[in-house]
Design an enzyme around this catalytic site. Structure first.
Site, PDB file in Angstrom:
ATOM      1  N   ARG A   1       0.726  -1.086  -0.327  1.00  0.00           N
ATOM      2  CA  ARG A   1       0.193  -0.027   0.051  1.00  0.00           C
ATOM      3  C   ARG A   1       0.830   1.181   0.145  1.00  0.00           C
ATOM      4  O   ARG A   1       0.404   2.326  -0.635  1.00  0.00           O
ATOM      5  CB  ARG A   1      -1.022  -0.038   1.036  1.00  0.00           C
TER       6      ARG A   1
ATOM      7  N   GLU B   1       1.814   1.599  -3.406  1.00  0.00           N
ATOM      8  CA  GLU B   1       0.730   2.229  -4.243  1.00  0.00           C
ATOM      9  C   GLU B   1       0.586   3.627  -3.867  1.00  0.00           C
ATOM     10  O   GLU B   1       0.493   4.507  -5.106  1.00  0.00           O
ATOM     11  CB  GLU B   1      -0.483   1.700  -3.741  1.00  0.00           C
TER      12      GLU B   1
ATOM     13  N   SER C   1      15.772  14.443   2.080  1.00  0.00           N
ATOM     14  CA  SER C   1      16.565  13.302   2.578  1.00  0.00           C
ATOM     15  C   SER C   1      15.980  12.115   3.442  1.00  0.00           C
ATOM     16  O   SER C   1      14.964  12.246   3.943  1.00  0.00           O
ATOM     17  CB  SER C   1      17.539  13.866   3.734  1.00  0.00           C
TER      18      SER C   1
END
Length: 147
Positions: A89, A92, A115
């Site tokens: 997820r 995604e 960073s």
């Protein structure tokens, strides 16, 4: 020699066997929760004194304590596209919102990156009438590109 990955698996087994939470382990080691979890799963080198303390708490072998101290290969997942639903997820989210995040960083900060080395993260549970919410805060220093 025991690897960091093998040691991470031993840490998970010990955590379960001993009935410890990540929060309890972090408190015992006097370290931040997210850092402790990532480090004991193999994503950070652990200072010697902390590694020894973790070894005692989790009943690790001397080889496993030594492995905690080694430099990691960070971000080493088993597959290019993660298959674990929770990790997938996040993949995604970056597939959908990555370009948006990039555009907003450039618009607000200029040409550069966030960073992942000078970085903090937090995970929080926020109650909501429609179901608890997961709040993940990624807090990285802005690094401008040097031309």
């Amino acid at each position: 020699m025991t690897t960091k990955t093998e040691t991470g698996q031993a840490v998970l087994a010990a955590k379960t066997r001993l009935g410890l939470s990540w929060a309890a382990i972090a408190e015992a080691l006097d370290r931040p929760l997210v850092w402790t979890t990532a480090a004991l799963l193999g994503q950070h080198p652990v200072p010697e004194d902390v590694a020894v303390k973790a070894g005692e708490l989790l009943e690790l072998t001397d080889e496993q304590v030594l492995a905690l101290r080694l430099q990691p290969t960070r971000g080493a997942l088993d597959t290019a596209v993660p298959v674990d639903p929770t990790i997938y997820r996040f993949y995604e989210v970056l597939q959908v919102y990555g370009p948006t995040i990039k555009e907003l960083i450039h618009e607000q900060f200029g040409d550069g990156i966030m960073s992942a080395i000078n970085f903090r993260m937090d995970v929080a549970k926020v109650p909501d009438p429609a179901g608890d919410r997961v709040v993940v805060t990624l807090d990285g220093k802005f690094l401008p590109y040097q031309w």
